[in-house]
Scaffold this motif. Structure first.
Motif, mmCIF file in Angstrom:
data_model
loop_
_atom_site.group_PDB
_atom_site.id
_atom_site.type_symbol
_atom_site.label_atom_id
_atom_site.label_comp_id
_atom_site.label_asym_id
_atom_site.label_seq_id
_atom_site.Cartn_x
_atom_site.Cartn_y
_atom_site.Cartn_z
ATOM 1 N N GLU A 159 4.848 -0.498 7.237
ATOM 2 C CA GLU A 159 6.149 -0.480 6.570
ATOM 3 C C GLU A 159 6.365 -1.749 5.762
ATOM 4 O OE1 GLU A 159 10.615 0.973 7.837
ATOM 5 O OE2 GLU A 159 9.543 -0.387 9.193
ATOM 6 N N ILE A 160 5.981 -2.881 6.320
ATOM 7 C CA ILE A 160 6.118 -4.158 5.603
ATOM 8 C C ILE A 160 5.251 -4.154 4.352
ATOM 9 C CG2 ILE A 160 5.646 -6.626 5.732
ATOM 10 C CD1 ILE A 160 6.410 -6.521 8.681
ATOM 11 N N ALA A 162 4.229 -1.556 2.631
ATOM 12 C CA ALA A 162 4.760 -0.606 1.662
ATOM 13 C C ALA A 162 5.884 -1.225 0.838
ATOM 14 C CB ALA A 162 5.259 0.647 2.375
ATOM 15 N N LYS A 163 6.682 -2.096 1.442
ATOM 16 C CA LYS A 163 7.799 -2.731 0.748
ATOM 17 C C LYS A 163 7.340 -3.891 -0.141
ATOM 18 C CE LYS A 163 11.235 -1.572 4.284
ATOM 19 N NZ LYS A 163 12.180 -2.110 5.320
ATOM 20 N N SER A 164 6.262 -4.561 0.268
ATOM 21 C CA SER A 164 5.825 -5.751 -0.462
ATOM 22 C C SER A 164 4.791 -5.465 -1.548
ATOM 23 C CB SER A 164 5.242 -6.775 0.513
ATOM 24 O OG SER A 164 4.068 -6.273 1.126
ATOM 25 N N THR A 166 4.951 -3.866 -4.246
ATOM 26 C CA THR A 166 5.427 -3.934 -5.631
ATOM 27 C C THR A 166 5.369 -5.355 -6.181
ATOM 28 O OG1 THR A 166 7.695 -4.131 -4.796
ATOM 29 C CG2 THR A 166 6.914 -1.917 -5.393
ATOM 30 N N SER A 172 -0.236 -11.085 1.303
ATOM 31 C CA SER A 172 0.378 -9.793 1.634
ATOM 32 C C SER A 172 -0.379 -9.042 2.721
ATOM 33 C CB SER A 172 0.476 -8.927 0.379
ATOM 34 O OG SER A 172 1.390 -9.476 -0.543
#
Length: 235
Positions: A159-160, A162-164, A166, A172
């Motif tokens: 989840e982390i 997927a958010k980072s 971009t 990362s």
């Protein structure tokens, strides 16, 4: 004015064109139809068939290719012994990394080492556009659900990421890489040290063919998929 006509006595207009052409080129009297000639042709075909069955003419097969690699590297027992001191020492040496990757392929879990190598390469990126491009490639190849080489990560870590993704940074994938490293160290590395691949090296035995087996379920949730995993692609 009359057109002169030419006659060829050896031609038979009723015969097929192919046969007529053959006679013009070779002459009907020169065809070799003897029993001895047919026997010689048969012997030549048999010799060719036996020649093609020899192992050296099948270098494209996985087993023969890997055997050729093992002979070429000529890893000494002393060098292989160092790999048993720690997982870090195994991965820090090129031959150790390649041998461990070959072992993971027998368990259909080489996506883990491929991901780790991809992360090591990613952290060397300098150009911002290159960082974005590589981060997206790693995420789509190893992280996202149903990725072709999906590695086993917990939901929180995914989840982390997927958010980072971009706006990725050089760090990362640190948490995910650390997680996969621990899985390999605690699971695969232990079995590697007991495998025929490793024991043959430290005891100086000739390379033997390894049997593929289903990987441990502690590695990933997905079954093996027919996707090439090449270590060199990330180097």
């Amino acid at each position: 004015m009359d057109t002169p006509l030419l006659f060829f006595s050896q031609l038979n207009m009723c015969e097929p064109k192919e046969k007529t052409f053959f006679k013009l080129i070779h002459g009907s009297g020169k065809e070799e139809t003897s029993k001895e000639a047919r026997i010689r042709d048969k012997e030549k075909r048999n010799r060719l068939s036996l020649l093609l069955q020899k192992p050296e003419f099948h270098d494209d097969t996985p087993s023969s290719s890997s055997e050729h690699l093992a002979k070429k590297t000529r890893i000494s027992p002393e060098e292989a012994m160092i790999w048993g001191e720690s997982f870090d020492k195994l991965l820090s040496q090129k031959d150790g990394l390649e041998t461990f990757t070959r072992f993971l392929k027998t368990e259909f879990s080489d996506e883990n080492i491929a991901f780790w190598i991809a992360c090591e390469d990613y952290k060397k990126s300098k150009d911002p556009q290159q960082i974005i491009r590589k981060a997206k490639a790693i995420y789509e190849t190893f992280i996202q659900t149903d990725a072709p080489q999906e590695v086993n990560l917990d939901f929180h870590t995914k989840e982390i990421l997927a958010k980072s993704i971009t706006q990725p940074t050089l760090h990362s994938f640190d948490a995910a890489q650390s997680r996969v490293y621990q899985l390999m160290e605690q699971d695969s590395y232990t079995r590697f040290l007991k495998s025929d691949i490793y024991l043959d090296l430290i005891e100086g035995r000739p390379r033997r063919r390894t049997n593929l087996r289903r990987r441990s379920r502690s590695f990933t949730y997905n079954e093996f998929q027919d996707v090439k995993s090449d270590v060199a692609i990330w180097l």
